[in-house]
Write a protein that holds these residues in place. Sequence first.
Motif, PDB file in Angstrom:
ATOM      1  N   SER A 139       0.824  -1.207   0.000  1.00  0.00           N
ATOM      2  CA  SER A 139       0.000   0.000   0.000  1.00  0.00           C
ATOM      3  C   SER A 139       0.857   1.256   0.000  1.00  0.00           C
ATOM      4  CB  SER A 139      -0.935  -0.006   1.217  1.00  0.00           C
ATOM      5  OG  SER A 139      -0.197   0.073   2.426  1.00  0.00           O
ATOM      6  N   ARG A 162      -4.511   0.943  -1.950  1.00  0.00           N
ATOM      7  CA  ARG A 162      -4.848  -0.329  -1.320  1.00  0.00           C
ATOM      8  C   ARG A 162      -5.815  -1.132  -2.181  1.00  0.00           C
ATOM      9  NH1 ARG A 162      -5.945   0.322   4.954  1.00  0.00           N
ATOM     10  NH2 ARG A 162      -7.948  -0.373   4.157  1.00  0.00           N
ATOM     11  N   THR A 200      -2.033   5.412   2.649  1.00  0.00           N
ATOM     12  CA  THR A 200      -2.523   5.419   1.273  1.00  0.00           C
ATOM     13  C   THR A 200      -1.651   6.260   0.362  1.00  0.00           C
ATOM     14  OG1 THR A 200      -3.945   7.345   1.652  1.00  0.00           O
ATOM     15  CG2 THR A 200      -4.867   5.179   2.138  1.00  0.00           C
TER      16      THR A 200
END
Length: 556
Positions: free
Chosen positions: A337, A343, A444
């Motif tokens: 990620s 993700r 993220t």
Amino acid sequence: MLPYFVIAPILIAIFLYAFSSNKAAKTIAILAQFILTAFSIRLFFQAREGELITNIGNYESIMGIILRADTISAVFVALTAISFLIAALYSYSENEGKLFWFLIFIWQGLLIGIFLTRDLFNIFVLVEVAAVVVAVLIMYNRDNRSMYDGMFYLMTGIIAMQFYLFGLGYVYRLTGALDMEVAAQVLSEIDRSSQILPYALIITGIGLKCAILPLFSWLPKAHGSPSAPTCVSALLSGVHIKSGIYLYMRVQPLFPAIDASEFFLVVGIITGITGFVLAMSQSDIKLLLAYSTISQVGLIMASLSISGEYAQVGALYQAFNHSLFKASLFMCAGILSKVYGTRNVDDIRGVIRRFPVIGAAMIMAILGITGAPLFNGSISKYFIMYGTTWYVTWLLMIVNLGTIIVFVRFSTMLFGRYDDVKEDSALLRRMQKMDTDVHRRDETVAPRNYSESVPKNKQFVIIVLGLVCLAGGIFGSQFITFLWGIEVSVETAGYLEKVAIFAGSVAVGILLYRYVVAKNVLLRKLRGIDFGFRGTCAALGGFFAAVLIVLGFFAK
């Protein structure tokens, strides 16, 4: 020495928070984890020679708190220590502060306490405090989503444990004791009808901690929370969920007149099927792995409900194995990620070509969880299905087929072509406004130089976990004998039959994924399923009522 396994991590936590700097904290934490692991292994070898008992304060058994370490609890204590050591090594390259390490050690001490104590009220206190600590760790990065996930986990846990509290109060009223062994002796002389209500109350609270159907809605929120530290997600799925399974195992002998095995066999299989169906529908890596954990818990619960020593051993070994391959998968997901800046499973490709070590670790963990030959999951599933009736075997095969389909989807990240992460202008403006600490916390967003070199400590941890999955399959029988002192053997013909079944399942799984699952619109709609807090509370009441009805009117 048993109380020190609970006290020592807490004292280390206080020392790290009060006296060490942020930089020194992680070095001291890793050193302390090595020491705790060494002592837990020593405890394991001592417990193999006979059960260890410590009566805290030298009170009589009914009046004081007794800690016991037998072959089962000692394995879970060692597993906890090893898992936290692995998490500490994985987190070494992160910039986590003193508060993080403080919470980690407190959490570890509470889990070990749960595995060692046999006092019903002590379990209640330890579980409740652990829920607070885990909720804070989930909310560690303090964004809106993690705050919601952490509070949801905390509040549902509190409600569930009220059922447990009323149940232990009822047990105390009937027996005058809170120690499990003493209470079990008294309950063995009490009519079965008087045991149904306290059993239903206690098992409802534990059922939520196990995340069985329909009490699993908290798990994807806790395990799959977007900004929760990766090692926290790995520990939740690897070892924390096992505390609920462990308590389920310990509570059954407390009520000798009640046999709920058929009920939990059905619940376990339905949980296993529901878990993999919901996992198939996910595009988020963490949520896919979280729902897969629900499916694996269902498999373990069903296995514990099958009569026969081999099935019980297989369930224990599956719980042990799940801690290894699921921790590895969550850690790999955390790395990916950051590397890819997303993700979404569909946006990650070419892991093997780009990061061979991560790809190799993922492959070994995937082969482990799907029960591939020569890997640890194949041995545990072999013993689970050994001697079961034909229809139970087929149901368990369906659960494993679902697991295979889920990880066929997961494994698509390993292949294909890849492109470097492209940062759009909005993302660049966002990064410019972030300071180093906030940027670190957002999983993220891919750090600019992270994709060039994955930290060696992370690569080391995941590849070791993968190799242990392989060793646990090659030497599976020896592992089981070593861990629990039970002599088991794998029949060549039976194992080859399971190999053939696995090969067929893989072929069917690939075809089902390609032509049914990959573009299924209905599955995509399942992503939005969420019981919410009210729904979870209603599910608790419904589960409690179901246990009462089944045990009161159908089971004998």
